[in-house]
Design a protein around this motif. Structure first.
Motif, PDB file in Angstrom:
ATOM      1  N   LEU A  87     -14.247 -16.037 -14.855  1.00 51.02           N
ATOM      2  CA  LEU A  87     -14.852 -15.047 -15.221  1.00 51.02           C
ATOM      3  C   LEU A  87     -14.766 -13.939 -14.047  1.00 51.02           C
ATOM      4  CD1 LEU A  87     -17.362 -16.069 -17.842  1.00 51.02           C
ATOM      5  CD2 LEU A  87     -15.060 -15.104 -18.238  1.00 51.02           C
ATOM      6  N   VAL A  88     -14.460 -12.859 -13.995  1.00 49.35           N
ATOM      7  CA  VAL A  88     -14.731 -11.817 -13.229  1.00 49.35           C
ATOM      8  C   VAL A  88     -15.021 -10.691 -13.790  1.00 49.35           C
ATOM      9  CG1 VAL A  88     -13.001 -13.054 -11.360  1.00 49.35           C
ATOM     10  CG2 VAL A  88     -12.183 -11.358 -13.022  1.00 49.35           C
ATOM     11  N   PHE A  89     -15.653  -9.565 -13.172  1.00 46.36           N
ATOM     12  CA  PHE A  89     -15.777  -8.308 -13.770  1.00 46.36           C
ATOM     13  C   PHE A  89     -15.589  -7.286 -12.520  1.00 46.36           C
ATOM     14  CE2 PHE A  89     -18.603 -11.525 -15.784  1.00 46.36           C
ATOM     15  CZ  PHE A  89     -18.202 -11.439 -17.233  1.00 46.36           C
ATOM     16  N   PRO A  90     -14.330  -7.036 -12.367  1.00 43.04           N
ATOM     17  CA  PRO A  90     -14.032  -6.115 -11.305  1.00 43.04           C
ATOM     18  C   PRO A  90     -14.581  -4.686 -12.128  1.00 43.04           C
ATOM     19  CG  PRO A  90     -12.307  -6.847 -12.300  1.00 43.04           C
ATOM     20  CD  PRO A  90     -13.342  -7.833 -12.616  1.00 43.04           C
ATOM     21  N   GLN A  91     -14.659  -3.419 -11.330  1.00 41.63           N
ATOM     22  CA  GLN A  91     -14.847  -2.153 -11.807  1.00 41.63           C
ATOM     23  C   GLN A  91     -13.521  -1.662 -12.301  1.00 41.63           C
ATOM     24  OE1 GLN A  91     -17.068   0.505  -9.452  1.00 41.63           O
ATOM     25  NE2 GLN A  91     -17.284  -1.343  -7.991  1.00 41.63           N
ATOM     26  N   SER A  92     -12.327  -1.955 -12.086  1.00 38.54           N
ATOM     27  CA  SER A  92     -11.009  -1.860 -12.405  1.00 38.54           C
ATOM     28  C   SER A  92     -10.055  -3.056 -12.499  1.00 38.54           C
ATOM     29  CB  SER A  92     -10.524  -0.472 -11.968  1.00 38.54           C
ATOM     30  OG  SER A  92     -10.198  -0.742 -10.683  1.00 38.54           O
ATOM     31  N   LEU A  93      -8.967  -2.920 -13.164  1.00 39.95           N
ATOM     32  CA  LEU A  93      -8.060  -3.954 -13.018  1.00 39.95           C
ATOM     33  C   LEU A  93      -7.631  -4.255 -11.809  1.00 39.95           C
ATOM     34  CD1 LEU A  93      -6.734  -5.948 -15.055  1.00 39.95           C
ATOM     35  CD2 LEU A  93      -4.974  -4.075 -15.125  1.00 39.95           C
ATOM     36  N   TYR A  94      -7.433  -5.534 -11.601  1.00 42.68           N
ATOM     37  CA  TYR A  94      -6.574  -5.971 -10.113  1.00 42.68           C
ATOM     38  C   TYR A  94      -5.265  -5.281 -10.312  1.00 42.68           C
ATOM     39  CZ  TYR A  94     -10.938  -9.130  -9.506  1.00 42.68           C
ATOM     40  OH  TYR A  94     -11.956  -9.654  -9.328  1.00 42.68           O
ATOM     41  N   ASN A  95      -5.034  -4.425  -9.366  1.00 48.49           N
ATOM     42  CA  ASN A  95      -3.495  -3.852  -9.380  1.00 48.49           C
ATOM     43  C   ASN A  95      -2.823  -3.808  -8.064  1.00 48.49           C
ATOM     44  OD1 ASN A  95      -4.914  -1.980  -7.971  1.00 48.49           O
ATOM     45  ND2 ASN A  95      -4.389  -0.215  -9.506  1.00 48.49           N
ATOM     46  N   SER A  96      -3.305  -4.930  -7.052  1.00 52.31           N
ATOM     47  CA  SER A  96      -2.500  -4.990  -5.982  1.00 52.31           C
ATOM     48  C   SER A  96      -2.439  -6.574  -5.553  1.00 52.31           C
ATOM     49  CB  SER A  96      -3.120  -4.490  -4.585  1.00 52.31           C
ATOM     50  OG  SER A  96      -3.301  -3.011  -4.764  1.00 52.31           O
ATOM     51  N   LEU A  97      -1.271  -6.899  -5.177  1.00 52.16           N
ATOM     52  CA  LEU A  97      -1.103  -8.212  -4.919  1.00 52.16           C
ATOM     53  C   LEU A  97      -0.714  -8.316  -3.356  1.00 52.16           C
ATOM     54  CD1 LEU A  97      -0.036 -11.268  -5.727  1.00 52.16           C
ATOM     55  CD2 LEU A  97       2.020 -10.231  -6.079  1.00 52.16           C
ATOM     56  N   THR A  98      -1.305  -9.484  -2.659  1.00 51.32           N
ATOM     57  CA  THR A  98      -1.001  -9.773  -1.177  1.00 51.32           C
ATOM     58  C   THR A  98      -0.697 -11.292  -1.375  1.00 51.32           C
ATOM     59  OG1 THR A  98      -2.210  -7.921  -0.381  1.00 51.32           O
ATOM     60  CG2 THR A  98      -1.641  -9.594   1.162  1.00 51.32           C
ATOM     61  N   ILE A  99       0.240 -11.591  -0.766  1.00 50.84           N
ATOM     62  CA  ILE A  99       0.589 -13.303  -0.650  1.00 50.84           C
ATOM     63  C   ILE A  99       0.956 -13.311   1.172  1.00 50.84           C
ATOM     64  CG2 ILE A  99       1.742 -15.259  -1.063  1.00 50.84           C
ATOM     65  CD1 ILE A  99       2.339 -13.896  -3.856  1.00 50.84           C
TER      66      ILE A  99
END
Length: 151
Positions: free
Chosen positions: A123-135
């Motif tokens: 469960l996570v509650f960010p203020q907005s959707l995670y929209n960046s990906l770094t690998i």
């Protein structure tokens, strides 16, 4: 070993697969499919513009996945023990690559390795959707498809 595969009905609410770079173009829930080489350790980070992030480490030698749900993932102050240091699970795969499916929405990240041989939900509650990906680390391929609401 087959544990908890995703039901085929998910395809009825899913968009088409698209390659993804560092920006995740999704307004709501999405499925992220990563195929990583297991020749070196990797760190996968999902983040948003509020500097909130959800971090996953892949240990190639030990064949483990460690998810970090910390105060950086989003809202956690509602409970002093909600933010825990990390959760670790075996990848339960053979071969030199791992395919990881991540189902991400506004309040959870579900992680599965191929055919559900490993499954983890946070469960996570960010203020907005995670929209960046770094690998960082291993060579990888990344694809995304949006998921429509069912209600």
């Amino acid at each position: 070993m087959l544990c908890c595969p995703v039901v085929n009905e998910i395809d009825k609410i899913a968009g088409t697969w698209q390659n993804v770079g560092t920006t995740i173009d999704a307004k709501d829930a999405y499925q992220l499919r990563l195929t990583l080489q297991l020749d070196k350790n990797s760190t996968i980070t999902l983040s948003n513009s509020q500097d909130e992030k959800y971090v996953i480490d892949i240990n190639a030698n030990a064949r483990t996945l460690t998810a970090h749900r910390t105060a950086a993932t989003g809202k956690t102050r509602f409970n002093g023990s909600f933010s825990i240091p990390s959760m670790q699970a075996p990848l339960n795969i053979e071969g030199e690559t791992v395919t990881i499916d991540m189902f991400v929405d506004q309040s959870s990240v579900e992680i599965l390795t191929k055919d559900g041989t490993m499954s983890m939900t946070n469960l996570v509650f960010p203020q907005s959707l995670y929209n960046s990906l770094t690998i960082i680390g291993a060579t990888y391929e990344a694809q995304i498809r949006t998921l429509n609401r069912i209600w």
